[in-house]
Design an enzyme around this catalytic site. Structure first.
Site, PDB file in Angstrom:
ATOM      1  N   TRP A 145      53.988  42.007  18.392  1.00 58.11           N
ATOM      2  CA  TRP A 145      54.209  43.304  17.745  1.00 58.11           C
ATOM      3  C   TRP A 145      54.609  43.180  16.279  1.00 58.11           C
ATOM      4  O   TRP A 145      54.545  44.153  15.539  1.00 58.11           O
ATOM      5  CB  TRP A 145      55.312  44.091  18.492  1.00 58.11           C
ATOM      6  CG  TRP A 145      56.530  43.238  18.733  1.00 58.11           C
ATOM      7  CD1 TRP A 145      56.811  42.523  19.869  1.00 58.11           C
ATOM      8  CD2 TRP A 145      57.579  42.942  17.817  1.00 58.11           C
ATOM      9  NE1 TRP A 145      57.964  41.787  19.699  1.00 58.11           N
ATOM     10  CE2 TRP A 145      58.459  42.036  18.448  1.00 58.11           C
ATOM     11  CE3 TRP A 145      57.868  43.355  16.504  1.00 58.11           C
ATOM     12  CZ2 TRP A 145      59.601  41.537  17.828  1.00 58.11           C
ATOM     13  CZ3 TRP A 145      59.012  42.853  15.886  1.00 58.11           C
ATOM     14  CH2 TRP A 145      59.855  41.966  16.552  1.00 58.11           C
ATOM     15  N   LYS A 169      44.832  41.415  24.674  1.00 54.95           N
ATOM     16  CA  LYS A 169      45.967  42.212  25.142  1.00 54.95           C
ATOM     17  C   LYS A 169      47.000  42.288  24.027  1.00 54.95           C
ATOM     18  O   LYS A 169      47.597  41.274  23.676  1.00 54.95           O
ATOM     19  CB  LYS A 169      46.601  41.560  26.380  1.00 54.95           C
ATOM     20  CG  LYS A 169      47.643  42.467  27.030  1.00 54.95           C
ATOM     21  CD  LYS A 169      48.731  41.707  27.747  1.00 54.95           C
ATOM     22  CE  LYS A 169      49.777  41.177  26.804  1.00 54.95           C
ATOM     23  NZ  LYS A 169      50.477  42.193  26.003  1.00 54.95           N
ATOM     24  N   ALA A 171      50.611  43.630  22.098  1.00 46.90           N
ATOM     25  CA  ALA A 171      51.997  43.798  22.548  1.00 46.90           C
ATOM     26  C   ALA A 171      52.232  45.243  22.983  1.00 46.90           C
ATOM     27  O   ALA A 171      51.661  46.176  22.410  1.00 46.90           O
ATOM     28  CB  ALA A 171      52.949  43.428  21.417  1.00 46.90           C
ATOM     29  N   GLY A 223      53.262  34.424  20.070  1.00 55.78           N
ATOM     30  CA  GLY A 223      54.463  35.062  20.611  1.00 55.78           C
ATOM     31  C   GLY A 223      55.562  34.029  20.777  1.00 55.78           C
ATOM     32  O   GLY A 223      55.604  33.032  20.045  1.00 55.78           O
ATOM     33  N   SER A 224      56.421  34.265  21.753  1.00 53.66           N
ATOM     34  CA  SER A 224      57.588  33.396  21.909  1.00 53.66           C
ATOM     35  C   SER A 224      57.199  32.048  22.512  1.00 53.66           C
ATOM     36  O   SER A 224      56.220  31.933  23.256  1.00 53.66           O
ATOM     37  CB  SER A 224      58.616  34.079  22.808  1.00 53.66           C
ATOM     38  OG  SER A 224      58.058  34.300  24.089  1.00 53.66           O
ATOM     39  N   GLU A 245      50.507  29.996  18.768  1.00 51.25           N
ATOM     40  CA  GLU A 245      51.367  30.180  17.581  1.00 51.25           C
ATOM     41  C   GLU A 245      52.689  30.688  18.123  1.00 51.25           C
ATOM     42  O   GLU A 245      52.781  31.842  18.554  1.00 51.25           O
ATOM     43  CB  GLU A 245      50.777  31.237  16.637  1.00 51.25           C
ATOM     44  CG  GLU A 245      49.446  30.875  16.045  1.00 51.25           C
ATOM     45  CD  GLU A 245      49.528  29.793  14.995  1.00 51.25           C
ATOM     46  OE1 GLU A 245      50.657  29.409  14.613  1.00 51.25           O
ATOM     47  OE2 GLU A 245      48.470  29.319  14.582  1.00 51.25           O
ATOM     48  N   CYS A 279      57.844  34.657  12.387  1.00 53.83           N
ATOM     49  CA  CYS A 279      58.052  33.300  12.913  1.00 53.83           C
ATOM     50  C   CYS A 279      58.249  32.308  11.773  1.00 53.83           C
ATOM     51  O   CYS A 279      58.779  31.226  11.983  1.00 53.83           O
ATOM     52  CB  CYS A 279      56.915  32.892  13.832  1.00 53.83           C
ATOM     53  SG  CYS A 279      55.316  33.302  13.176  1.00 53.83           S
ATOM     54  N   GLU A 380      66.325  30.794  17.131  1.00 52.61           N
ATOM     55  CA  GLU A 380      65.602  31.727  16.265  1.00 52.61           C
ATOM     56  C   GLU A 380      66.315  33.089  16.298  1.00 52.61           C
ATOM     57  O   GLU A 380      66.659  33.587  17.367  1.00 52.61           O
ATOM     58  CB  GLU A 380      64.171  31.858  16.814  1.00 52.61           C
ATOM     59  CG  GLU A 380      63.214  32.517  15.866  1.00 52.61           C
ATOM     60  CD  GLU A 380      61.783  32.578  16.429  1.00 52.61           C
ATOM     61  OE1 GLU A 380      61.595  32.496  17.653  1.00 52.61           O
ATOM     62  OE2 GLU A 380      60.867  32.727  15.610  1.00 52.61           O
TER      63      GLU A 380
HETATM   64  P1  ADP Z   1      58.620  38.692  21.755  1.00 47.23           P
HETATM   65  O1  ADP Z   1      59.888  38.284  22.430  1.00 47.23           O
HETATM   66  O2  ADP Z   1      58.568  38.409  20.338  1.00 47.23           O
HETATM   67  O3  ADP Z   1      58.151  40.075  22.126  1.00 47.23           O
HETATM   68  P2  ADP Z   1      56.778  37.629  23.675  1.00 47.23           P
HETATM   69  O4  ADP Z   1      56.324  36.225  23.808  1.00 47.23           O
HETATM   70  O5  ADP Z   1      57.570  38.228  24.794  1.00 47.23           O
HETATM   71  O6  ADP Z   1      57.544  37.671  22.298  1.00 47.23           O
HETATM   72  O7  ADP Z   1      55.536  38.603  23.388  1.00 47.23           O
HETATM   73  C1  ADP Z   1      54.377  38.204  22.732  1.00 47.23           C
HETATM   74  C2  ADP Z   1      53.183  38.660  23.527  1.00 47.23           C
HETATM   75  O8  ADP Z   1      53.250  38.053  24.816  1.00 47.23           O
HETATM   76  C3  ADP Z   1      53.133  40.179  23.786  1.00 47.23           C
HETATM   77  O9  ADP Z   1      51.791  40.606  23.747  1.00 47.23           O
HETATM   78  C4  ADP Z   1      53.674  40.305  25.187  1.00 47.23           C
HETATM   79  O10 ADP Z   1      53.199  41.428  25.867  1.00 47.23           O
HETATM   80  C5  ADP Z   1      53.102  39.044  25.809  1.00 47.23           C
HETATM   81  N1  ADP Z   1      53.774  38.623  27.030  1.00 47.23           N
HETATM   82  C6  ADP Z   1      55.092  38.675  27.340  1.00 47.23           C
HETATM   83  N2  ADP Z   1      55.300  38.183  28.587  1.00 47.23           N
HETATM   84  C7  ADP Z   1      54.094  37.812  29.067  1.00 47.23           C
HETATM   85  C8  ADP Z   1      53.628  37.243  30.301  1.00 47.23           C
HETATM   86  N3  ADP Z   1      54.467  36.938  31.284  1.00 47.23           N
HETATM   87  N4  ADP Z   1      52.305  37.010  30.443  1.00 47.23           N
HETATM   88  C9  ADP Z   1      51.446  37.302  29.450  1.00 47.23           C
HETATM   89  N5  ADP Z   1      51.806  37.834  28.272  1.00 47.23           N
HETATM   90  C10 ADP Z   1      53.117  38.090  28.083  1.00 47.23           C
END
Ligand code: ADP
Length: 476
Positions: A145, A169, A171, A223-224, A245, A279, A380
């Site tokens: 996001w 997909k 966020a 993402g994370s 990333e 990040c 972080e």
């Molecule tokens: P943040 O904590 O910065 O939101 P996330 O890693 O949770 O980072 O989110 C990054 C992306 O990963 C988003 O598109 C989120 O919907 C997706 N995401 C989070 N959990 C899952 C999961 N279990 N499986 C697939 N995608 C996920």
């Protein structure tokens, strides 16, 4: 809405979810809540579209990407406003992000035409070797996001340029921006099924479909580190190609010969960009003891003068955090640091006056005297907090900077060319800014070492992530 096989559709479940403005807490849209079955349908459409799309000439695919660039630039202002409402960054920063996002369409419109092969020397006189690069197939993409437009084009543009088809997909916090990017792609004339979008409020089942569906050849995720590591394990079990990333914990090192006021200006600009939700945001500022006082005074003054608020208003440099848990995390890290002896130079609390209590605002904060026992030193933050640490010598600061499992971005301030080169070579990070707070561009490889990720996005490396290498041995 979902975008599957060239059409905008509702979700199979008939459900939708609400999107809110993080600056005001107000609802700004209702979006179809995609399910695992929707993702499977999108993957089937992408698999079917692959044969025709991959066999177009690079010139034809390039034309579509050029049109996407032009359309995105035409819609820049509307997209930027939507981004500010949905994600919170100030309008000026949102405009910059749309430009950066569009740049990926332009860059990969050109790179599509530069996927060259090789003819190699072969060991036998009758033998000829030729190497081809071909698209990997259907790509499953998951985006965050914090940069809700550019993180999409950074994946979609090279994938399409290479001849891949894609299911993305976005966020759950920013599906409206994703829909507008896909409107651009649709209006650019992309054939049905080549690019598909599945917004959802529940990412796990969609993620599972992407990593397990046999039609998906490659997963690309931003993402994370936590979610990325989990997805990487699942993708590896199914032998999918992978680009990641992930998180960062960037050191920002200011050596004794640097101008402390100039370095503090850079530090304030890069640290508070996107309210620290990047990040590549500096998370540890190591400043040489001899100039630490001057640096801190300059930083405090700049940061103390920043105005937080709704990014649509003039003069706002700090937007809200994205949600309540993010606000709580930042507050917890600051309280933990202060309890363990850090000095609060400015900021340090949630902002609630003048209606800011309706959003997730935290005052831009500077901490000094930060030590390794504090949570903020090793985790972080993803928020508007600059932790400052003093150091004495080069070897000490290099090993402190490298002492983390992250390895995305690092920043160095010095006027000494030899020292700059030693840092460039010695820092275990994928992106190094030397007196430079913005070492990113569509033409440059972006990515991390260690737990910050696998692979690179942008540059000529970015398209290679979507290509297979094939060797042909010919006996004549
Ligand atoms: P943040 O904590 O910065 O939101 P996330 O890693 O949770 O980072 O989110 C990054 C992306 O990963 C988003 O598109 C989120 O919907 C997706 N995401 C989070 N959990 C899952 C999961 N279990 N499986 C697939 N995608 C996920």
């Amino acid at each position: 809405m979902l975008y599957i096989d060239g059409e905008w559709r509702g979700a199979r479940s008939g459900r939708s979810f609400e999107v809110t403005n993080p600056a005001t807490g107000e609802p700004i849209g209702d979006v179809a809540d995609g399910t695992r079955e929707d993702a499977a349908a999108a993957i089937s459409a992408a698999a079917e579209a692959f044969a025709a799309w991959s066999q177009l000439t690079a010139f034809e695919r390039s034309d579509t990407l050029h049109r996407a660039y032009t359309l995105m630039m035409e819609r820049r202002e509307a997209l930027a406003r939507l981004m500010t409402e949905e994600q919170g960054k100030p309008l000026r920063a949102a405009r910059n992000e749309v430009q950066y996002a569009a740049d990926f369409f332009l860059w990969y419109a050109e790179e599509a035409k530069r996927v060259y092969g090789d003819v190699l020397p072969a060991p036998r006189p009758d033998q000829r070797f030729m190497v081809l690069h071909q698209p990997v197939g259907v790509v499953g993409a998951i985006t965050p996001w914090n940069y809700p437009v550019s993180m999409i084009t950074r994946k979609v543009a090279p994938a399409l340029a290479a001849g891949c088809t894609i299911v993305l997909k976005p966020a759950e916090q920013t599906p409206l921006c994703a829909m507008e990017v896909f409107n651009v792609i649709h209006d650019a004339g992309i054939p049905a099924g080549v690019a598909n979008l599945i917004p959802t409020a529940d990412p796990a089942p969609i993620g599972e479909e992407l990593v397990s569906n046999p039609h998906v050849a490659k997963i690309t995720f931003t993402g994370s580190t936590e979610v990325g590591t989990m997805l990487a394990g699942r993708a590896a079990a199914n032998m999918k190609r992978l680009s990641l990333e992930l998180g960062g914990h960037a050191p920002f090192i200011v050596f004794s010969d640097a101008d402390p006021v100039y370095a503090a200006k850079g530090a304030s600009l890069v640290k508070f960009l996107n309210t620290g939700q990047a990040c590549i945001s500096p998370n540890r500022m190591y400043v040489h003891r001899s100039i630490a006082a001057e640096f801190l005074t300059a930083l405090e003054t700049r940061v103390g003068g920043m105005r937080a608020g709704n990014g649509l208003e003039d003069g706002i440099s700090i937007g809200p955090l994205v949600d309540a848990p993010s606000l709580e995390k930042v507050d917890r890290q600051v309280k933990d640091a202060v309890a363990k002896g850090a000095q609060l130079r400015t900021g340090g609390s949630r902002l609630t006056s003048n209606g800011l209590d309706r959003g997730f605002f935290y005052s831009p904060t500077v901490l000094s005297g930060v030590t390794p026992e504090m949570e903020i030193y090793s985790n972080e933050t993803f928020g508007p907090v600059a932790p400052v640490i003093e150091f004495e010598d080069e070897q000490e600061v290099l090993s402190l900077a490298n002492d983390t499992h992250y390895g995305l971005a690092a920043y160095v301030y010095t006027e000494d060319l030899r020292l700059a080169m030693r840092m460039f070579e010695g820092l275990d990070y994928g992106i190094i800014g030397i007196n430079d707070i913005n070492p990113t561009a569509a033409a440059a490889p972006f990515g991390g070492m260690k737990h910050s990720g696998i692979g690179r996005e942008g540059g000529r490396e970015g398209i290679a992530e979507y290509l297979e290498t094939k060797l042909g041995g010919f006996s004549i």
